[in-house]
Write a protein that holds these residues in place. Sequence first.
Motif, PDB file in Angstrom:
ATOM      1  N   ARG A  17       1.713   1.828  -9.687  1.00  0.00           N
ATOM      2  CA  ARG A  17       1.051   1.616  -8.404  1.00  0.00           C
ATOM      3  C   ARG A  17      -0.465   1.461  -8.510  1.00  0.00           C
ATOM      4  NH1 ARG A  17       4.427   2.390  -3.976  1.00  0.00           N
ATOM      5  NH2 ARG A  17       6.395   3.367  -4.527  1.00  0.00           N
ATOM      6  N   GLU A  34      -0.826  -2.313  -3.978  1.00  0.00           N
ATOM      7  CA  GLU A  34      -0.801  -2.919  -2.642  1.00  0.00           C
ATOM      8  C   GLU A  34      -2.040  -3.783  -2.423  1.00  0.00           C
ATOM      9  OE1 GLU A  34      -0.574  -1.657   2.100  1.00  0.00           O
ATOM     10  OE2 GLU A  34      -1.112  -0.135   0.598  1.00  0.00           O
ATOM     11  N   TYR A  35      -3.192  -3.270  -2.774  1.00  0.00           N
ATOM     12  CA  TYR A  35      -4.447  -3.996  -2.617  1.00  0.00           C
ATOM     13  C   TYR A  35      -4.437  -5.275  -3.447  1.00  0.00           C
ATOM     14  CZ  TYR A  35      -9.530  -4.800  -3.093  1.00  0.00           C
ATOM     15  OH  TYR A  35     -10.799  -5.342  -3.122  1.00  0.00           O
ATOM     16  N   ARG A  37      -1.815  -6.926  -4.441  1.00  0.00           N
ATOM     17  CA  ARG A  37      -0.807  -7.860  -3.903  1.00  0.00           C
ATOM     18  C   ARG A  37      -1.327  -8.601  -2.678  1.00  0.00           C
ATOM     19  NH1 ARG A  37       1.711 -11.243  -1.982  1.00  0.00           N
ATOM     20  NH2 ARG A  37       3.963 -11.426  -1.738  1.00  0.00           N
ATOM     21  N   VAL A  38      -1.978  -7.888  -1.768  1.00  0.00           N
ATOM     22  CA  VAL A  38      -2.412  -8.535  -0.524  1.00  0.00           C
ATOM     23  C   VAL A  38      -3.679  -9.360  -0.699  1.00  0.00           C
ATOM     24  CG1 VAL A  38      -1.244  -6.785   0.880  1.00  0.00           C
ATOM     25  CG2 VAL A  38      -3.707  -6.556   0.422  1.00  0.00           C
ATOM     26  N   LYS A  59       3.490  -4.212   2.380  1.00  0.00           N
ATOM     27  CA  LYS A  59       3.400  -4.046   0.924  1.00  0.00           C
ATOM     28  C   LYS A  59       2.912  -2.665   0.496  1.00  0.00           C
ATOM     29  CE  LYS A  59       4.831  -8.174   0.354  1.00  0.00           C
ATOM     30  NZ  LYS A  59       6.206  -8.386  -0.061  1.00  0.00           N
ATOM     31  N   ARG A  60       2.996  -1.689   1.392  1.00  0.00           N
ATOM     32  CA  ARG A  60       2.517  -0.340   1.075  1.00  0.00           C
ATOM     33  C   ARG A  60       3.161   0.215  -0.199  1.00  0.00           C
ATOM     34  NH1 ARG A  60       0.427   3.909   4.409  1.00  0.00           N
ATOM     35  NH2 ARG A  60       1.080   2.772   6.264  1.00  0.00           N
ATOM     36  N   ASP A  61       4.440  -0.027  -0.411  1.00  0.00           N
ATOM     37  CA  ASP A  61       5.161   0.567  -1.536  1.00  0.00           C
ATOM     38  C   ASP A  61       5.363  -0.376  -2.715  1.00  0.00           C
ATOM     39  OD1 ASP A  61       5.461   3.048  -0.211  1.00  0.00           O
ATOM     40  OD2 ASP A  61       7.131   2.225   0.936  1.00  0.00           O
ATOM     41  N   VAL A  62       4.662  -1.506  -2.742  1.00  0.00           N
ATOM     42  CA  VAL A  62       4.843  -2.474  -3.817  1.00  0.00           C
ATOM     43  C   VAL A  62       4.388  -1.880  -5.157  1.00  0.00           C
ATOM     44  CG1 VAL A  62       2.593  -3.652  -3.678  1.00  0.00           C
ATOM     45  CG2 VAL A  62       4.627  -4.941  -4.344  1.00  0.00           C
ATOM     46  N   ARG A 118       1.546  -2.148   7.313  1.00  0.00           N
ATOM     47  CA  ARG A 118       1.603  -2.034   5.855  1.00  0.00           C
ATOM     48  C   ARG A 118       3.020  -1.712   5.391  1.00  0.00           C
ATOM     49  NH1 ARG A 118      -2.259   2.432   4.197  1.00  0.00           N
ATOM     50  NH2 ARG A 118      -1.573   1.801   2.132  1.00  0.00           N
ATOM     51  N   ASP A 119       3.847  -1.197   6.295  1.00  0.00           N
ATOM     52  CA  ASP A 119       5.218  -0.811   5.949  1.00  0.00           C
ATOM     53  C   ASP A 119       6.177  -1.982   6.133  1.00  0.00           C
ATOM     54  OD1 ASP A 119       4.625   1.955   5.379  1.00  0.00           O
ATOM     55  OD2 ASP A 119       4.280   2.143   7.535  1.00  0.00           O
ATOM     56  N   ARG A 120       7.232  -1.997   5.345  1.00  0.00           N
ATOM     57  CA  ARG A 120       8.257  -3.050   5.442  1.00  0.00           C
ATOM     58  C   ARG A 120       9.046  -2.908   6.734  1.00  0.00           C
ATOM     59  NH1 ARG A 120      10.779  -3.404  -0.645  1.00  0.00           N
ATOM     60  NH2 ARG A 120       8.814  -2.792  -1.566  1.00  0.00           N
TER      61      ARG A 120
END
Length: 122
Positions: A17, A34-35, A37-38, A59-62, A118-120
Amino acid sequence: MTSERWPTELRLSRDRRTLSIAFDDGAAFELPAEYLRVTSPSAEVQGHSPAERRTVPGKRDVEIIGVEPVGNYAVKLVFDDLHDTGIYGWDYLYRLGAEREEKWRAYLDDLAAKGLSRDRGR
């Protein structure tokens, strides 16, 4: 492509992470998955112009599942959502670290303005 910044260390955390990167000028950054990824430099996220820039929610949990070298100037990050088209140059990673607070705040503000999370699935 040449870079003015040169990494001296690049390490993915055990939980996948956080990407840690240190540079030859002494700067060091902890960049959350997450940062990264976005803010992917891919056309899928950045578009081909500022007007095409996409806000990526959920993407919080990516996690980062792969870090692949690209020549001597960049890495390709592979995320567990299978996004893998961004090439992260050393200068780009440096800017992401140096401007993290500003870029993250802008992302959160953009999510809020668009009613995204941020959550799926929210």
